[in-house]
Design an enzyme around this catalytic site. Structure first.
Site, short mmCIF file in Angstrom:
data_model
loop_
_atom_site.label_atom_id
_atom_site.label_comp_id
_atom_site.label_asym_id
_atom_site.label_seq_id
_atom_site.Cartn_x
_atom_site.Cartn_y
_atom_site.Cartn_z
N GLU A 10 -14.33 1.29 14.53
CA GLU A 10 -15.54 0.51 14.21
C GLU A 10 -16.22 0.03 15.49
O GLU A 10 -16.61 -1.12 15.61
CB GLU A 10 -15.17 -0.67 13.30
CG GLU A 10 -14.45 -0.26 12.03
CD GLU A 10 -14.10 -1.43 11.11
OE1 GLU A 10 -14.71 -2.51 11.26
OE2 GLU A 10 -13.22 -1.26 10.25
N GLU B 54 -6.55 -5.00 7.99
CA GLU B 54 -6.58 -6.40 8.43
C GLU B 54 -5.53 -7.27 7.75
O GLU B 54 -5.84 -8.33 7.19
CB GLU B 54 -7.99 -6.97 8.23
CG GLU B 54 -9.04 -6.21 9.02
CD GLU B 54 -10.46 -6.72 8.80
OE1 GLU B 54 -10.63 -7.73 8.08
OE2 GLU B 54 -11.40 -6.10 9.34
#
Length: 366
Positions: free
Chosen positions: A258, A153
């Site tokens: 995810e 991220e």
């Protein structure tokens, strides 16, 4: 009256038993074993095998595992001179015992840092931290952990670099440095950049630039992890497909790391409204506290089916599909972005029973 021969009866019985047996042993891992790994994220209780029912599902349905939280920096490196490998060791042992693909999550991330890490201001100190942190963890599990989320991220939604403690102290060079350190510690491990929303055009372009930058500066990037925290409405299959093709054109493995699908409304879609405590008590934001209506169950099943049809179309480009949790009761989406809601984003319900969405994915492979 015409009698059926004993031989025909015996053959029929054998066929029936075989068919029943095959149906009984069907699982996600078996069904997709020729396509890509099917994984799940394990929480601490599952790593320690405290829930026998969940443990049985994990062993049967999945052939890849990711640690949901326990390998993040605040847990593994709580103090500058202290590492805690107790749960990570159990996580790796679980994967080895069950002959699973083991994925490490995550080495460099701006969130869930130990407090002392966030206070680093000096570039020399940050470089020393990164070298010690990455080298110590990756070398400890060399040959045991198959792949790593090296950087997690690092991008804003517009594709620019997030102003993290790493960027603030080192500039963008930290990206290549992280991958170089990970490769040196375990040259055979697969190294991934992992992020959310990188199937959206602007952020996708940013991720492509990021990977090119790392490679141009000597870092090895084997793949990109698309988190896949999606909804019933979006992103579109067209954007997901464009994304798979764009990353694979760089020679990257594509993983969906995810995956979960929220069935609840997102408060950020309410124009002009602030996200604050008033949403916690709103029935509009928590419409299914007592169970998911049949119509929504069907919609969720269809959404998963459509997504996996696309995955199968591009199975030559996809290395792994990992669900972010095993069953609805453990999903982080019950508390995000509003605490206390009841969400239903996974394939198994709160009682650990397979949902229509699970059946839909098994049916695709029949």
């Amino acid at each position: 009256m015409k009698l059926i021969s004993p031989y025909l009866l015996a053959v029929t019985a054998v066929l029936f038993v075989n068919c029943t047996s095959k149906k009984a042993v069907a699982s996600l891992a078996d069904s997709y074993k020729k396509d890509f790994y099917i994984g799940t994220a394990l929480n601490a209780d599952q790593i320690e095998e405290k829930d026998t029912k969940a443990d049985a599902i994990i062993r049967k349905e999945f052939n890849a595992i990711t640690a949901e939280n326990i390998m993040k920096s605040m847990y593994m490196h709580p103090q500058k001179d202290k590492y805690d490998f107790a749960l990570a060791d159990k996580f790796v042992a679980f994967g080895e015992k069950n002959k699973m693909f083991i994925h490490g999550h995550t080495l460099i991330w701006h969130s869930q840092l130990a407090p002392w890490m966030s206070e680093i201001k000096d570039s020399t100190e940050m470089k020393a931290f990164m070298k010690d942190h990455i080298s110590t963890i990756v070398s400890k599990y060399k040959g045991k952990i198959d792949s790593w989320d090296v950087v997690n991220e690092a991008l804003n939604d517009d594709g620019t670099l997030r102003k993290s403690v790493f960027l603030n102290t080192l500039g963008e060079s930290y990206l290549a440095d992280a991958f170089k350190l990970a490769e040196k510690a375990d040259p055979k491990a697969q190294l991934y950049y992992n992020d959310y929303n990188i199937e959206e055009p602007k952020k996708r372009e940013g991720a492509l630039r990021l990977v090119k930058y790392i490679r141009e500066h000597g870092g090895k990037v084997d793949g990109v992890g698309i988190q896949g925290h999606w909804s019933l409405e979006g992103p579109s299959l067209e954007e997901i497909e464009k994304t798979i093709l764009a990353y694979s054109e760089l020679g990257l493995k594509v993983a969906f790391t995810e995956l979960d699908i929220t069935v609840l409304p997102n408060p950020w879609d309410l124009k002009g409204a602030e996200i604050n405590q008033k949403f916690e008590g709103s029935a509009k934001m928590n419409p299914y506290p007592d169970g998911l209506p049949e119509a929504v169950q069907q919609k969720l099943a269809q959404r998963y089916s459509d997504i996996f049809k696309l995955f199968l179309k591009h199975k030559d480009k996809i290395s792994r599909v990992t669900f972010w949790g095993t069953y609805d009761g453990q999903s982080w989406l019950n508390d995000w972005p509003i605490k206390g809601r009841t969400n239903y984003p996974l394939l198994f319900d709160t009682q650990l029973q397979p949902k229509k969405a699970y059946d839909a994915l098994i049916d695709l492979k029949k």
